[in-house]
Design a protein around this motif. Structure first.
Motif, PDB file in Angstrom:
ATOM      1  N   ASN A   1      32.090  32.265  49.477  1.00 62.07           N
ATOM      2  CA  ASN A   1      33.097  32.239  48.415  1.00 62.07           C
ATOM      3  C   ASN A   1      33.171  33.579  47.691  1.00 62.07           C
ATOM      4  OD1 ASN A   1      32.548  29.473  49.100  1.00 62.07           O
ATOM      5  ND2 ASN A   1      33.627  28.876  47.246  1.00 62.07           N
ATOM      6  N   ILE A   2      32.010  34.153  47.402  1.00 59.93           N
ATOM      7  CA  ILE A   2      31.985  35.456  46.731  1.00 59.93           C
ATOM      8  C   ILE A   2      32.688  36.504  47.583  1.00 59.93           C
ATOM      9  CG2 ILE A   2      30.475  37.309  45.893  1.00 59.93           C
ATOM     10  CD1 ILE A   2      28.407  35.180  45.233  1.00 59.93           C
ATOM     11  N   HIS A   3      32.488  36.424  48.887  1.00 61.02           N
ATOM     12  CA  HIS A   3      33.080  37.411  49.786  1.00 61.02           C
ATOM     13  C   HIS A   3      34.591  37.267  49.917  1.00 61.02           C
ATOM     14  CE1 HIS A   3      29.180  38.566  52.142  1.00 61.02           C
ATOM     15  NE2 HIS A   3      29.091  38.752  50.839  1.00 61.02           N
ATOM     16  N   HIS A   4      35.142  36.189  49.407  1.00 59.67           N
ATOM     17  CA  HIS A   4      36.590  36.019  49.406  1.00 59.67           C
ATOM     18  C   HIS A   4      37.175  36.148  47.996  1.00 59.67           C
ATOM     19  CE1 HIS A   4      35.858  34.514  53.466  1.00 59.67           C
ATOM     20  NE2 HIS A   4      37.144  34.596  53.690  1.00 59.67           N
ATOM     21  N   ASP A   5      36.375  36.665  47.091  1.00 62.06           N
ATOM     22  CA  ASP A   5      36.824  36.899  45.718  1.00 62.06           C
ATOM     23  C   ASP A   5      37.219  38.363  45.582  1.00 62.06           C
ATOM     24  OD1 ASP A   5      37.276  37.122  43.038  1.00 62.06           O
ATOM     25  OD2 ASP A   5      35.289  36.450  42.400  1.00 62.06           O
ATOM     26  N   GLU A   6      38.508  38.620  45.362  1.00 65.61           N
ATOM     27  CA  GLU A   6      39.008  39.991  45.316  1.00 65.61           C
ATOM     28  C   GLU A   6      38.333  40.821  44.233  1.00 65.61           C
ATOM     29  OE1 GLU A   6      43.211  39.996  44.929  1.00 65.61           O
ATOM     30  OE2 GLU A   6      43.590  39.027  46.879  1.00 65.61           O
ATOM     31  N   THR A   7      37.903  40.185  43.157  1.00 66.40           N
ATOM     32  CA  THR A   7      37.296  40.942  42.064  1.00 66.40           C
ATOM     33  C   THR A   7      35.930  41.515  42.430  1.00 66.40           C
ATOM     34  OG1 THR A   7      36.235  38.973  41.103  1.00 66.40           O
ATOM     35  CG2 THR A   7      38.480  39.489  40.374  1.00 66.40           C
ATOM     36  N   ALA A   8      35.352  41.040  43.542  1.00 64.70           N
ATOM     37  CA  ALA A   8      34.026  41.525  43.957  1.00 64.70           C
ATOM     38  C   ALA A   8      34.115  42.757  44.838  1.00 64.70           C
ATOM     39  CB  ALA A   8      33.279  40.416  44.701  1.00 64.70           C
ATOM     40  N   PHE A   9      35.338  43.197  45.170  1.00 67.32           N
ATOM     41  CA  PHE A   9      35.499  44.317  46.090  1.00 67.32           C
ATOM     42  C   PHE A   9      36.497  45.332  45.549  1.00 67.32           C
ATOM     43  CE2 PHE A   9      34.027  40.796  48.599  1.00 67.32           C
ATOM     44  CZ  PHE A   9      33.104  41.367  49.454  1.00 67.32           C
ATOM     45  N   THR A  10      36.282  46.577  45.933  1.00 69.29           N
ATOM     46  CA  THR A  10      37.220  47.651  45.628  1.00 69.29           C
ATOM     47  C   THR A  10      38.094  47.874  46.851  1.00 69.29           C
ATOM     48  OG1 THR A  10      35.642  48.737  44.160  1.00 69.29           O
ATOM     49  CG2 THR A  10      37.464  50.074  44.991  1.00 69.29           C
ATOM     50  N   VAL A  11      39.404  47.795  46.667  1.00 68.01           N
ATOM     51  CA  VAL A  11      40.324  47.983  47.779  1.00 68.01           C
ATOM     52  C   VAL A  11      40.469  49.469  48.057  1.00 68.01           C
ATOM     53  CG1 VAL A  11      42.665  47.612  48.624  1.00 68.01           C
ATOM     54  CG2 VAL A  11      41.554  45.877  47.200  1.00 68.01           C
ATOM     55  N   CYS A  12      40.230  49.872  49.312  1.00 68.58           N
ATOM     56  CA  CYS A  12      40.307  51.274  49.712  1.00 68.58           C
ATOM     57  C   CYS A  12      41.537  51.491  50.578  1.00 68.58           C
ATOM     58  CB  CYS A  12      39.059  51.677  50.487  1.00 68.58           C
ATOM     59  SG  CYS A  12      37.516  51.435  49.597  1.00 68.58           S
ATOM     60  N   GLU A  13      41.942  52.741  50.663  1.00 65.07           N
ATOM     61  CA  GLU A  13      43.022  53.095  51.563  1.00 65.07           C
ATOM     62  C   GLU A  13      42.521  53.013  53.001  1.00 65.07           C
ATOM     63  OE1 GLU A  13      46.160  53.669  50.808  1.00 65.07           O
ATOM     64  OE2 GLU A  13      45.699  53.279  48.695  1.00 65.07           O
ATOM     65  N   PRO A  14      43.414  52.717  53.957  1.00 67.63           N
ATOM     66  CA  PRO A  14      42.985  52.643  55.357  1.00 67.63           C
ATOM     67  C   PRO A  14      42.304  53.935  55.783  1.00 67.63           C
ATOM     68  CG  PRO A  14      45.200  51.765  55.103  1.00 67.63           C
ATOM     69  CD  PRO A  14      44.828  52.373  53.786  1.00 67.63           C
ATOM     70  N   GLY A  15      41.183  53.794  56.474  1.00 65.92           N
ATOM     71  CA  GLY A  15      40.437  54.949  56.949  1.00 65.92           C
ATOM     72  C   GLY A  15      39.303  55.373  56.057  1.00 65.92           C
ATOM     73  N   GLN A  16      39.308  54.899  54.787  1.00 65.23           N
ATOM     74  CA  GLN A  16      38.215  55.234  53.891  1.00 65.23           C
ATOM     75  C   GLN A  16      37.012  54.362  54.203  1.00 65.23           C
ATOM     76  OE1 GLN A  16      39.526  54.898  49.853  1.00 65.23           O
ATOM     77  NE2 GLN A  16      40.695  56.786  49.909  1.00 65.23           N
ATOM     78  N   SER A  17      35.837  54.883  53.958  1.00 69.73           N
ATOM     79  CA  SER A  17      34.616  54.131  54.240  1.00 69.73           C
ATOM     80  C   SER A  17      34.578  52.866  53.420  1.00 69.73           C
ATOM     81  CB  SER A  17      33.377  54.974  53.921  1.00 69.73           C
ATOM     82  OG  SER A  17      32.204  54.263  54.171  1.00 69.73           O
ATOM     83  N   GLY A  18      34.344  51.752  54.082  1.00 68.07           N
ATOM     84  CA  GLY A  18      34.221  50.483  53.385  1.00 68.07           C
ATOM     85  C   GLY A  18      35.528  49.725  53.253  1.00 68.07           C
TER      86      GLY A  18
END
Length: 326
Positions: free
Chosen positions: A306-323
């Motif tokens: 569930n945590i892994h599907h919570d958008e607030t737990a992740f920083t959205v990166c541009e395509p090609g950026q690490s992570g």
């Protein structure tokens, strides 16, 4: 986000984790005693330094070479190649359990670890009086088979420890650090019981998690031709002319590849090796969680999935950026 709550028997904060993870005695991973944790961390941390992890690389590269040889041989066979990738991906303490040499899970280790995890995750929620007798509850084979798997894992871990102890080489691995470690409190060598306990915990916490992630990466990438192309292009650019049989890339340059690292991280997000969250016990006086009052002594947990599907737990990166997600 979901929060699982188990009402009923009030338990000690130590009781649940003791049932779930302890096979021989508490280890770094499961002890909740701060003093014990700090003591164990002092002698285990050096084993995971950047320098020492780099020293393990030649031993692991030899096993990766064996893995690639097995896959290549199957892929070059006539007709459609079918490979149970999970059979090949388990290592321990710089030396494999022999899956690659025998090309089969001859110890039944994967099934053993899975059955153990399932039964211990369940038994921790039973009243304390029932736990010792569940191995005799033959009306539901889930309990005796799972608890037998727990005993089997302990035996496998002990046998692996004794074999490594009796070897005369000076290979650097986790056990070599434990053999040479000194108790921070007394200066004495660690007891054999403590070394065995830590060793068994890393079969599950290290080998099994790594093999599961490797299997999931291959499974997911095999279904996505566009990701396969991105990975192939990145690898060809990073290692021109070096993608030949028997060649294994070194960790440092691989660690700088954005597409490859994004694929691995996204795989672990979508398919975490443990999708259930560790339980916690609400403190004296209870606790308000997500706007709901939970009485003291109650088990609460947020599933990892569930945590892994919570958008607030992740920083959205541009395509090609690490992570960045794939």
């Amino acid at each position: 986000m979901s929060v699982f709550v188990s009402f009923g028997e009030r338990i000690s904060p130590y009781a649940f984790l003791a049932v779930i993870f302890v096979l021989v005695e508490p280890v770094l991973f499961n002890t909740r005693d701060t003093r014990v944790h700090q003591r164990k961390k002092k002698y285990l941390s050096p084993a995971f330094s950047a320098k020492n992890l780099n020293d393990y690389e030649p031993h692991m590269s030899a096993q990766v070479t064996k893995l690639m040889t097995c896959i290549t041989r199957h892929a070059q066979g006539n007709g459609e190649a079918r490979i149970d990738f999970n059979e090949y991906c388990d290592y321990a303490f710089g030396k494999p359990f022999g899956f690659l040499d025998k090309e089969e899970n001859h110890l039944n280790l994967i099934t053993t670890i899975d059955a153990r995890g399932e039964v211990l995750n369940a038994i921790g929620h039973l009243p304390g009086l029932l736990r010792p007798v569940m191995k005799y509850f033959y009306l539901d084979p889930f309990w005796p088979k799972g608890l037998q798997a727990t005993s089997n894992l302990a035996s496998i871990g002990k046998n692996a420890y004794y074999q490594r102890r009796d070897q005369q080489d000076s290979r650097k691995d986790l056990l070599s650090f434990l053999f040479n470690a000194k108790d921070p409190d007394t200066g004495s060598p660690l007891s054999e019981t403590e070394i065995i306990a830590e060793s068994i915990s890393f079969i599950v916490g290290g080998s099994d998690t790594t093999s599961s992630t490797m299997t999931n990466v291959v499974d997911i990438v095999s279904r996505l031709p566009e990701i396969q192309k991105q990975l192939a292009d990145e690898l060809d650019k990073a290692f021109p002319g070096r993608m030949s049989a028997g060649w294994i890339a070194e960790f440092q340059p691989v660690n700088q590849l954005p597409v490859l690292n994004a694929v691995v991280r996204e795989t672990m997000r979508l398919k975490p090796t443990s999708s259930t969250g560790l339980e916690r016990v609400t403190p004296p006086g209870g606790k308000v969680i997500a706007g709901i009052f939970i009485p003291e002594g109650t088990l609460v947990s947020v599933p990892t999935l569930n945590i892994h599907h919570d958008e607030t737990a992740f920083t959205v990166c541009e395509p090609g950026q690490s992570g960045s997600p794939i």
